[in-house]
Write an enzyme that holds these catalytic residues in place. Sequence first.
Site, PDB file in Angstrom:
ATOM      1  N   ARG A  66      13.844  -1.834 -31.812  1.00  0.00           N
ATOM      2  CA  ARG A  66      13.146  -2.848 -31.014  1.00  0.00           C
ATOM      3  C   ARG A  66      11.887  -3.364 -31.703  1.00  0.00           C
ATOM      4  O   ARG A  66      11.450  -4.480 -31.439  1.00  0.00           O
ATOM      5  CB  ARG A  66      12.863  -2.313 -29.607  1.00  0.00           C
ATOM      6  CG  ARG A  66      14.136  -2.210 -28.778  1.00  0.00           C
ATOM      7  CD  ARG A  66      13.847  -1.719 -27.376  1.00  0.00           C
ATOM      8  NE  ARG A  66      13.450  -0.323 -27.340  1.00  0.00           N
ATOM      9  CZ  ARG A  66      14.273   0.711 -27.210  1.00  0.00           C
ATOM     10  NH1 ARG A  66      15.558   0.500 -27.104  1.00  0.00           N
ATOM     11  NH2 ARG A  66      13.828   1.944 -27.191  1.00  0.00           N
ATOM     12  N   GLU A 103      12.348  16.048 -28.897  1.00  0.00           N
ATOM     13  CA  GLU A 103      12.307  17.094 -27.871  1.00  0.00           C
ATOM     14  C   GLU A 103      13.234  18.259 -28.274  1.00  0.00           C
ATOM     15  O   GLU A 103      12.861  19.422 -28.205  1.00  0.00           O
ATOM     16  CB  GLU A 103      12.745  16.493 -26.538  1.00  0.00           C
ATOM     17  CG  GLU A 103      12.326  17.315 -25.352  1.00  0.00           C
ATOM     18  CD  GLU A 103      12.745  16.650 -24.052  1.00  0.00           C
ATOM     19  OE1 GLU A 103      13.197  15.493 -24.069  1.00  0.00           O
ATOM     20  OE2 GLU A 103      12.604  17.330 -23.022  1.00  0.00           O
TER      21      GLU A 103
HETATM   22  P1  AMP Z   1       8.197   8.734 -29.552  1.00  0.00           P
HETATM   23  O1  AMP Z   1       8.566   9.043 -30.998  1.00  0.00           O
HETATM   24  O2  AMP Z   1       8.348   9.893 -28.644  1.00  0.00           O
HETATM   25  O3  AMP Z   1       6.824   8.076 -29.464  1.00  0.00           O
HETATM   26  O4  AMP Z   1       9.267   7.685 -29.028  1.00  0.00           O
HETATM   27  C1  AMP Z   1       9.163   6.353 -29.340  1.00  0.00           C
HETATM   28  C2  AMP Z   1      10.496   5.675 -29.514  1.00  0.00           C
HETATM   29  O5  AMP Z   1      11.411   6.027 -28.477  1.00  0.00           O
HETATM   30  C3  AMP Z   1      10.322   4.172 -29.468  1.00  0.00           C
HETATM   31  O6  AMP Z   1      11.092   3.587 -30.495  1.00  0.00           O
HETATM   32  C4  AMP Z   1      10.781   3.765 -28.081  1.00  0.00           C
HETATM   33  O7  AMP Z   1      11.525   2.593 -28.142  1.00  0.00           O
HETATM   34  C5  AMP Z   1      11.646   4.946 -27.575  1.00  0.00           C
HETATM   35  N1  AMP Z   1      11.262   5.412 -26.222  1.00  0.00           N
HETATM   36  C6  AMP Z   1      10.737   6.626 -25.917  1.00  0.00           C
HETATM   37  N2  AMP Z   1      10.505   6.750 -24.596  1.00  0.00           N
HETATM   38  C7  AMP Z   1      10.876   5.575 -24.038  1.00  0.00           C
HETATM   39  C8  AMP Z   1      10.863   5.056 -22.688  1.00  0.00           C
HETATM   40  N3  AMP Z   1      10.421   5.771 -21.652  1.00  0.00           N
HETATM   41  N4  AMP Z   1      11.276   3.793 -22.494  1.00  0.00           N
HETATM   42  C9  AMP Z   1      11.723   3.052 -23.538  1.00  0.00           C
HETATM   43  N5  AMP Z   1      11.758   3.481 -24.811  1.00  0.00           N
HETATM   44  C10 AMP Z   1      11.368   4.728 -25.077  1.00  0.00           C
END
Ligand code: AMP
Length: 182
Positions: A66, A103
């Site tokens: 995205r 996770e």
């Molecule tokens: P993180 O590495 O945990 O910061 O996760 C970020 C990535 O996961 C991004 O590319 C987001 O598009 C996706 N992502 C994680 N949580 C969500 C959520 N609640 N809603 C939409 N996209 C999410």
Amino acid sequence: MTLSTTERKIIESSIRDVKDFPKPGIIFKDITTLLNDKEAYGVLMNHLYERYKEYSLDYVAGIDARGFIFGAALAQMLGVGFVPIRKKGKLPYTTISEKYSLEYGIDEIEVHIDAFNKTKNARVLLIDDLIATGGTANAAAKLINQAGASCVEACFIIGLNFLDGQKNLKETTDVYSLIEVN
Ligand code: AMP
């Protein structure tokens, strides 16, 4: 430069919450409804352009997938190059890669080794739709720096404040999230 109250409302109300996707307990922030709302998408891209036109950027780097949508559009508006940071195994030329924790388990992202080579010490803006734990963005910012460029800021449409992602990422780069979710 930050969003006005009106701009924030327009963008915020265009993002759809989808409960229990991709698994129970997660509220997924769906930006497809922002993209197909021409007013909200326009307000968002104009704001990003107005903020980042002052940053003397050489590249915008977007995170798979995205981050490509906003990043590629913004790079074109700013008149700079776009660099995709992709999930492992997708880029055809020589890459450098960075692992990060999920996770459960680990994931890996990559960038082409010569992606920022056209400019010495290139100034790069990193962009994605959302920061949660910050694992992906942290790995991406490190990759930009390892590739010989400098990640000057990481920008997200949505920042989840109940996780420590933004706080942790601030040790590597400046962070700007348009919409903060508490
Ligand atoms: P993180 O590495 O945990 O910061 O996760 C970020 C990535 O996961 C991004 O590319 C987001 O598009 C996706 N992502 C994680 N949580 C969500 C959520 N609640 N809603 C939409 N996209 C999410």
